[in-house]
Scaffold this active site. Structure first.
Site, mmCIF file in Angstrom:
data_model
loop_
_atom_site.group_PDB
_atom_site.id
_atom_site.type_symbol
_atom_site.label_atom_id
_atom_site.label_comp_id
_atom_site.label_asym_id
_atom_site.label_seq_id
_atom_site.Cartn_x
_atom_site.Cartn_y
_atom_site.Cartn_z
ATOM 1 N N ASP A 22 -10.394 56.998 -75.205
ATOM 2 C CA ASP A 22 -8.968 57.199 -75.447
ATOM 3 C C ASP A 22 -8.364 58.038 -74.328
ATOM 4 O O ASP A 22 -8.994 58.973 -73.828
ATOM 5 C CB ASP A 22 -8.758 57.915 -76.786
ATOM 6 C CG ASP A 22 -7.297 58.238 -77.043
ATOM 7 O OD1 ASP A 22 -6.515 57.293 -77.271
ATOM 8 O OD2 ASP A 22 -6.935 59.423 -77.001
ATOM 9 N N TYR A 27 -1.745 63.197 -70.852
ATOM 10 C CA TYR A 27 -2.919 63.987 -70.472
ATOM 11 C C TYR A 27 -3.001 64.093 -68.946
ATOM 12 O O TYR A 27 -3.322 63.130 -68.252
ATOM 13 C CB TYR A 27 -4.202 63.363 -71.024
ATOM 14 C CG TYR A 27 -4.204 63.166 -72.524
ATOM 15 C CD1 TYR A 27 -3.413 63.933 -73.360
ATOM 16 C CD2 TYR A 27 -5.000 62.184 -73.104
ATOM 17 C CE1 TYR A 27 -3.415 63.748 -74.735
ATOM 18 C CE2 TYR A 27 -5.013 61.988 -74.480
ATOM 19 C CZ TYR A 27 -4.208 62.774 -75.281
ATOM 20 O OH TYR A 27 -4.211 62.583 -76.639
ATOM 21 N N LYS A 51 -1.441 55.536 -74.988
ATOM 22 C CA LYS A 51 -0.336 55.866 -75.883
ATOM 23 C C LYS A 51 1.014 55.576 -75.244
ATOM 24 O O LYS A 51 1.131 55.505 -74.018
ATOM 25 C CB LYS A 51 -0.450 57.329 -76.307
ATOM 26 C CG LYS A 51 -1.830 57.631 -76.939
ATOM 27 C CD LYS A 51 -1.951 59.060 -77.369
ATOM 28 C CE LYS A 51 -3.335 59.314 -77.946
ATOM 29 N NZ LYS A 51 -4.366 59.341 -76.902
ATOM 30 N N ASN A 206 -10.955 71.144 -84.925
ATOM 31 C CA ASN A 206 -9.702 71.904 -85.083
ATOM 32 C C ASN A 206 -9.401 72.774 -83.856
ATOM 33 O O ASN A 206 -9.164 73.974 -83.959
ATOM 34 C CB ASN A 206 -9.714 72.754 -86.346
ATOM 35 C CG ASN A 206 -9.412 71.945 -87.590
ATOM 36 O OD1 ASN A 206 -10.308 71.747 -88.421
ATOM 37 N ND2 ASN A 206 -8.197 71.453 -87.737
ATOM 38 N N GLY A 208 -11.396 73.791 -81.652
ATOM 39 C CA GLY A 208 -12.521 74.577 -81.158
ATOM 40 C C GLY A 208 -13.193 75.479 -82.161
ATOM 41 O O GLY A 208 -14.386 75.760 -82.050
ATOM 42 N N ILE A 209 -12.472 75.945 -83.176
ATOM 43 C CA ILE A 209 -13.049 76.951 -84.059
ATOM 44 C C ILE A 209 -14.233 76.416 -84.849
ATOM 45 O O ILE A 209 -15.156 77.172 -85.181
ATOM 46 C CB ILE A 209 -11.973 77.530 -85.005
ATOM 47 C CG1 ILE A 209 -12.511 78.796 -85.687
ATOM 48 C CG2 ILE A 209 -11.479 76.498 -86.012
ATOM 49 C CD1 ILE A 209 -11.456 79.610 -86.396
ATOM 50 N N LEU A 210 -14.272 75.107 -85.135
ATOM 51 C CA LEU A 210 -15.412 74.549 -85.854
ATOM 52 C C LEU A 210 -16.580 74.225 -84.921
ATOM 53 O O LEU A 210 -17.650 73.834 -85.389
ATOM 54 C CB LEU A 210 -14.995 73.292 -86.619
ATOM 55 C CG LEU A 210 -14.097 73.527 -87.839
ATOM 56 C CD1 LEU A 210 -13.742 72.208 -88.511
ATOM 57 C CD2 LEU A 210 -14.755 74.468 -88.847
ATOM 58 N N ALA A 211 -16.375 74.379 -83.617
ATOM 59 C CA ALA A 211 -17.478 74.239 -82.666
ATOM 60 C C ALA A 211 -18.044 75.595 -82.280
ATOM 61 O O ALA A 211 -19.262 75.782 -82.191
ATOM 62 C CB ALA A 211 -17.008 73.491 -81.419
ATOM 63 N N ALA A 215 -17.770 83.985 -83.955
ATOM 64 C CA ALA A 215 -18.561 85.054 -83.342
ATOM 65 C C ALA A 215 -17.683 85.941 -82.468
ATOM 66 O O ALA A 215 -16.754 85.463 -81.809
ATOM 67 C CB ALA A 215 -19.690 84.446 -82.505
ATOM 68 N N PRO A 216 -17.962 87.247 -82.446
ATOM 69 C CA PRO A 216 -17.161 88.153 -81.614
ATOM 70 C C PRO A 216 -17.357 87.859 -80.130
ATOM 71 O O PRO A 216 -18.338 87.237 -79.727
ATOM 72 C CB PRO A 216 -17.704 89.535 -81.984
ATOM 73 C CG PRO A 216 -19.079 89.278 -82.532
ATOM 74 C CD PRO A 216 -19.022 87.942 -83.192
#
Length: 311
Positions: A22, A27, A51, A206, A208-211, A215-216
């Site tokens: 895609d 982009y 697109k 989402n 990046g947060i689910l990858a 962690a600090p």
């Protein structure tokens, strides 16, 4: 990312058997389409989507590759929204030229919706419906220039609205059906299933947060920005559950959306050959049924969300 890094990433993904690519004019202000076309030319068996909705116009005043609209690119083009009949046809032709390819399989109406356009969305939606944008897409499909079309957006509501005006083939929904949030279960996914519209899930991490987790040492990202406290807290609960079962958070995030019968693919933004390798590993990681049931029992996913073990 250099041209060489982009090519190496694409070649590793294709070698691994990933056969859906895609891109979009937005982009890199045309840079992504140029790189994708160079990487796919003369290859067979690849499904390619791009697109419509943004036209690129040359601006001689642009110099260098400073970041603009979220991208760094040396290409001197500025985006202009246009969802009209003529705008869609021109966008399709311009993309073919940038790609240097003879065919695009799927076209998505890019970022139509209140999230992108705010108070101006009504005007742009009228371009799409009353101004003939959807008619242009139907024409391209009827003539065989493309195999299908749909909407690519970060809000499921606009997909439901567009389906009231057109028989779409596919929808690309980013960030709204993930391990973290399942609001699309309410109307969007059942509607797509009943209308036989294939769903591609983007933004499975989402932003990046689910990858990366919570962690600090870094600022977790959610929805293209810094994650708010309530999102960080919810992901921390997901992480704790993953630790209990020794399951990588990213593996669960990647595998979860694929369990829904409307979902045909999960689309990831892979930025290096190493990320391709990680994705292969995460996709194949064996997750026990008790893990998924535990998420449901703890209220960490919607009670009616299909689980990978349901298949």
């Amino acid at each position: 990312m250099t041209d060489m890094e982009a090519r190496a990433t694409l070649e590793r993904a294709l070698a691994a058997g990933m056969n859906y690519v895609d891109t979009a004019p937005h982009y890199g202000h045309g840079l992504s389409e140029r790189r994708v076309g160079d990487g796919l030319r003369e290859r067979q068996g690849i499904v390619l989507s791009t697109k419509v909705g943004r036209l690129l116009r040359a601006d001689p005043a642009l110099r260098g590759d400073a970041e603009r609209q979220g991208f760094r690119s040396p290409l001197p083009f500025e985006r202009h929204f246009d969802y009209s009949y003529d705008g869609v046809l021109r966008s399709h032709e311009d993309s073919l030229q940038r790609l240097g390819l003879a065919r695009i399989d799927l076209l998505y109406v890019h970022d139509i919706g209140v999230r992108t356009h705010g108070a101006d969305n009504g005007r742009y939606f009228d371009q799409l419906t009353q101004g003939g944008g959807l008619k242009a897409l139907e024409r391209l499909r009827d003539e065989g220039a493309i195999a299908g079309f749909g909407v690519g957006a970060n809000e499921w509501q606009v997909g439901v609205e567009v389906l009231q005006h057109a028989d779409c083939d596919v929808m690309l929904l980013a960030g709204r059906y993930t391990l973290l949030e399942q609001g699309a279960l309410e109307q969007f996914l059942p509607l797509c299933l009943s209308r036989q519209v294939s769903v591609i899930i983007g933004g499975a991490y989402n932003s990046g947060i689910l990858a990366t987790g919570t962690a600090p040492g870094h600022a977790p990202r959610y929805d293209y920005g810094e994650a708010p406290a309530d999102i960080v807290a919810r992901v921390a609960r997901l992480e704790a559950h993953c630790r209990e079962y020794q399951v990588p958070l990213a593996a669960a995030a990647l595998q979860f959306p694929l369990a829904h019968p409307a979902v045909a693919s999960v689309l990831l933004g892979l930025g290096s050959p190493g990320q391709v390798e990680d994705t292969i590993r995460l996709h194949g990681f064996e997750i026990p049924a008790e893990f998924w049931q535990g998420l449901r029992d703890a209220g960490l996913i919607a009670p009616d969300a299909p689980l990978p073990t349901d298949r």
